[in-house]
Design an enzyme around this catalytic site. Structure first.
Site, PDB file in Angstrom:
ATOM      1  N   TYR A  46    -138.159 -33.725  30.027  1.00 55.90           N
ATOM      2  CA  TYR A  46    -138.571 -33.980  31.415  1.00 55.90           C
ATOM      3  C   TYR A  46    -137.333 -34.115  32.311  1.00 55.90           C
ATOM      4  CZ  TYR A  46    -141.801 -35.387  35.126  1.00 55.90           C
ATOM      5  OH  TYR A  46    -142.527 -35.435  36.293  1.00 55.90           O
TER       6      TYR A  46
ATOM      7  N   LYS B 152    -138.574 -38.301  39.868  1.00 56.72           N
ATOM      8  CA  LYS B 152    -139.746 -39.200  39.962  1.00 56.72           C
ATOM      9  C   LYS B 152    -139.306 -40.650  40.158  1.00 56.72           C
ATOM     10  CE  LYS B 152    -143.179 -36.244  39.562  1.00 56.72           C
ATOM     11  NZ  LYS B 152    -143.858 -35.790  40.801  1.00 56.72           N
TER      12      LYS B 152
HETATM   13  P1  NAD Z   1    -149.532 -27.818  40.434  1.00 54.91           P
HETATM   14  O1  NAD Z   1    -148.602 -26.718  40.040  1.00 54.91           O
HETATM   15  O2  NAD Z   1    -150.956 -27.495  40.555  1.00 54.91           O
HETATM   16  O3  NAD Z   1    -149.010 -28.521  41.773  1.00 54.91           O
HETATM   17  C1  NAD Z   1    -147.669 -28.545  42.175  1.00 54.91           C
HETATM   18  C2  NAD Z   1    -147.657 -28.163  43.636  1.00 54.91           C
HETATM   19  O4  NAD Z   1    -146.338 -28.259  44.190  1.00 54.91           O
HETATM   20  C3  NAD Z   1    -148.116 -26.709  43.861  1.00 54.91           C
HETATM   21  O5  NAD Z   1    -149.234 -26.688  44.703  1.00 54.91           O
HETATM   22  C4  NAD Z   1    -146.920 -26.063  44.511  1.00 54.91           C
HETATM   23  O6  NAD Z   1    -147.267 -25.060  45.439  1.00 54.91           O
HETATM   24  C5  NAD Z   1    -146.282 -27.273  45.189  1.00 54.91           C
HETATM   25  N1  NAD Z   1    -144.920 -26.988  45.624  1.00 54.91           N
HETATM   26  C6  NAD Z   1    -143.826 -26.669  44.866  1.00 54.91           C
HETATM   27  N2  NAD Z   1    -142.762 -26.402  45.658  1.00 54.91           N
HETATM   28  C7  NAD Z   1    -143.189 -26.576  46.951  1.00 54.91           C
HETATM   29  C8  NAD Z   1    -142.566 -26.428  48.233  1.00 54.91           C
HETATM   30  N3  NAD Z   1    -141.283 -26.049  48.354  1.00 54.91           N
HETATM   31  N4  NAD Z   1    -143.302 -26.681  49.357  1.00 54.91           N
HETATM   32  C9  NAD Z   1    -144.606 -27.060  49.250  1.00 54.91           C
HETATM   33  N5  NAD Z   1    -145.248 -27.208  48.067  1.00 54.91           N
HETATM   34  C10 NAD Z   1    -144.551 -26.960  46.937  1.00 54.91           C
HETATM   35  O7  NAD Z   1    -149.305 -28.969  39.313  1.00 54.91           O
HETATM   36  P2  NAD Z   1    -149.808 -30.476  39.265  1.00 54.91           P
HETATM   37  O8  NAD Z   1    -149.674 -30.880  37.829  1.00 54.91           O
HETATM   38  O9  NAD Z   1    -151.107 -30.616  39.961  1.00 54.91           O
HETATM   39  O10 NAD Z   1    -148.655 -31.260  40.066  1.00 54.91           O
HETATM   40  C11 NAD Z   1    -148.914 -32.054  41.195  1.00 54.91           C
HETATM   41  C12 NAD Z   1    -148.087 -33.330  41.164  1.00 54.91           C
HETATM   42  O11 NAD Z   1    -148.505 -34.142  40.068  1.00 54.91           O
HETATM   43  C13 NAD Z   1    -146.584 -33.114  40.965  1.00 54.91           C
HETATM   44  O12 NAD Z   1    -145.892 -34.062  41.734  1.00 54.91           O
HETATM   45  C14 NAD Z   1    -146.395 -33.418  39.496  1.00 54.91           C
HETATM   46  O13 NAD Z   1    -145.081 -33.818  39.204  1.00 54.91           O
HETATM   47  C15 NAD Z   1    -147.368 -34.554  39.341  1.00 54.91           C
HETATM   48  N6  NAD Z   1    -147.783 -34.902  37.975  1.00 54.91           N
HETATM   49  C16 NAD Z   1    -148.252 -33.933  37.126  1.00 54.91           C
HETATM   50  C17 NAD Z   1    -148.647 -34.290  35.840  1.00 54.91           C
HETATM   51  C18 NAD Z   1    -149.127 -33.239  34.866  1.00 54.91           C
HETATM   52  O14 NAD Z   1    -149.061 -33.504  33.661  1.00 54.91           O
HETATM   53  N7  NAD Z   1    -149.668 -32.117  35.305  1.00 54.91           N
HETATM   54  C19 NAD Z   1    -148.590 -35.631  35.447  1.00 54.91           C
HETATM   55  C20 NAD Z   1    -148.120 -36.597  36.356  1.00 54.91           C
HETATM   56  C21 NAD Z   1    -147.719 -36.212  37.612  1.00 54.91           C
HETATM   57  O1  0WE Z   2    -144.300 -33.361  36.784  1.00 58.03           O
HETATM   58  C1  0WE Z   2    -144.631 -32.607  35.900  1.00 58.03           C
HETATM   59  C2  0WE Z   2    -144.253 -31.151  35.943  1.00 58.03           C
HETATM   60  C3  0WE Z   2    -143.460 -30.757  37.151  1.00 58.03           C
HETATM   61  C4  0WE Z   2    -142.790 -29.416  37.078  1.00 58.03           C
HETATM   62  C5  0WE Z   2    -143.163 -28.398  36.205  1.00 58.03           C
HETATM   63  C6  0WE Z   2    -142.496 -27.181  36.221  1.00 58.03           C
HETATM   64  C7  0WE Z   2    -142.806 -26.072  35.268  1.00 58.03           C
HETATM   65  C8  0WE Z   2    -142.391 -24.718  35.791  1.00 58.03           C
HETATM   66  C9  0WE Z   2    -141.741 -29.194  37.931  1.00 58.03           C
HETATM   67  N1  0WE Z   2    -141.064 -28.017  37.958  1.00 58.03           N
HETATM   68  C10 0WE Z   2    -141.425 -27.026  37.134  1.00 58.03           C
HETATM   69  N2  0WE Z   2    -140.720 -25.851  37.184  1.00 58.03           N
HETATM   70  C11 0WE Z   2    -141.089 -24.734  36.527  1.00 58.03           C
HETATM   71  O2  0WE Z   2    -140.387 -23.708  36.574  1.00 58.03           O
HETATM   72  N3  0WE Z   2    -145.327 -33.113  34.814  1.00 58.03           N
HETATM   73  C12 0WE Z   2    -145.524 -34.542  34.713  1.00 58.03           C
HETATM   74  C13 0WE Z   2    -145.823 -32.294  33.700  1.00 58.03           C
HETATM   75  C14 0WE Z   2    -144.785 -32.281  32.624  1.00 58.03           C
HETATM   76  O3  0WE Z   2    -143.710 -31.464  32.701  1.00 58.03           O
HETATM   77  C15 0WE Z   2    -142.928 -31.711  31.585  1.00 58.03           C
HETATM   78  C16 0WE Z   2    -143.521 -32.708  30.802  1.00 58.03           C
HETATM   79  C17 0WE Z   2    -144.715 -33.077  31.459  1.00 58.03           C
HETATM   80  C18 0WE Z   2    -145.682 -34.124  31.027  1.00 58.03           C
HETATM   81  C19 0WE Z   2    -141.703 -31.143  31.226  1.00 58.03           C
HETATM   82  C20 0WE Z   2    -141.082 -31.559  30.043  1.00 58.03           C
HETATM   83  C21 0WE Z   2    -141.674 -32.534  29.255  1.00 58.03           C
HETATM   84  C22 0WE Z   2    -142.884 -33.119  29.620  1.00 58.03           C
END
Ligand code: NAD
Ligand code: 0WE
Length: 255
Positions: A155, A162
């Protein structure tokens, strides 16, 4: 009457119908909120516009959060066509793929700058832009992850971003509190979204949570939507600056 009847919500971060922001938007609508959504840019337009229509959103505006002009333009349109808002959702993160594997020590300066800009600074910029159109007793919500608190293999840079996001939430709580506006982070358990699709071994992470979390299951975007509705509603009116874990209890477990 829904929990959010009479409230207007502006939601950033829908990429598709697997996005956490989509789960949040859907719940907000069910609870009676009026919606406006924003997407990252032209590449996503054809995918997000139909989703915005399905959700009955009053407005759907492009905004790349790395661009001050985009933010100013988007909020200009929102102020004019949607009016004042009660709820702002930030569900945005990015780090270059190479920064999410290997050793954190190898993180490049450019990757660090870009990820901090998109994943952490953008919350400050959106709060600043929203402040003049935010109603009293408004609520700002952003998305974090456990990797801000503890080392999660791979991560890496996102964990540092974060940590900055959660800490910003505390400082912003003091600034926005003067306006009777609240801001909180949701620290969600892992969910298979677009942002998780490129991550090697994500299945193993989900299996680990199922095995080790107190509730022995993973969370869904609907679960996050439920907690977001609580944080957006007046039920949580004395909670601000907080990071609320929506993770089946995983974060409390030691050995
Ligand atoms: P997602 O890919 O659906 O959402 C990520 C969003 O970020 C996308 O809509 C993308 O367009 C937007 N984004 C990236 N660069 C941008 C920019 N320059 N301007 C505007 N928007 C931009 O994935 P998600 O998992 O729904 O992620 C949403 C949030 O939740 C993130 O902050 C992620 O870190 C957080 N999160 C995800 C998880 C997981 O496991 N999926 C867990 C905890 C927190
Ligand atoms: O916040 C996230 C993911 C955010 C994210 C994911 C990507 C994948 C593709 C940000 N940037 C990128 N860039 C890319 O090119 N999570 C909480 C999901 C997540 O991501 C991981 C995790 C978990 C959980 C990455 C490594 C290990 C665990």
């Amino acid at each position: 009457m829904g929990l959010l009847t009479g409230k207007k919500a502006l939601i950033f971060g829908i990429a598709n119908n697997k996005s956490i922001a989509y789960g949040i938007a859907k719940k907000f609508k069910e609870e009676g909120a009026e919606l406006a959504v924003s997407y990252a840019g032209e590449k996503l337009e054809s995918r997000v516009v139909p989703i915005a229509e399905e959700l009955g959103a009053k407005l759907c505006v492009p905004c790349d959060v790395t661009c001050d002009e985009d933010i100013a333009k988007a909020f200009g349109i929102i102020a004019k066509d949607f009016g004042n808002i009660d709820i702002l959702v930030h569900s945005i993160a990015f780090a270059p793929g190479e920064a999410l594997k290997g050793r954190y020590i190898d993180t490049a300066r450019d990757a660090f700058k870009l990820s901090m800009d998109i994943s952490a600074y953008s919350l400050v910029a959106l709060c600043k832009a929203a402040e003049p159109i935010m109603n009293e007793w408004g609520s700002v919500i952003n998305m974090s992850y456990y990797g801000a608190e503890k080392v999660v293999t791979n991560y890496n840079l996102m964990g540092v971003a974060k940590a900055a996001l959660e800490c910003s939430t505390r400082y912003l709580a003091c600034d926005l509190g003067e306006k009777k506006v609240r801001i909180n982070s949701i620290s969600a358990g892992p969910i298979k979204t677009l942002a998780a699709s490129g991550i090697g071994g994500f299945k193993n992470i989900l299996a680990h949570i199922e095995e080790r979390s107190p509730l022995h299951q993973n969370v869904t975007i609907e679960d996050v939507g439920d907690t977001a509705a609580f944080l957006a509603s007046d039920l949580s009116k004395t909670i601000t600056g907080e990071t609320l874990h929506v993770d089946c209890g995983y974060n409390v477990v030691g050995i």
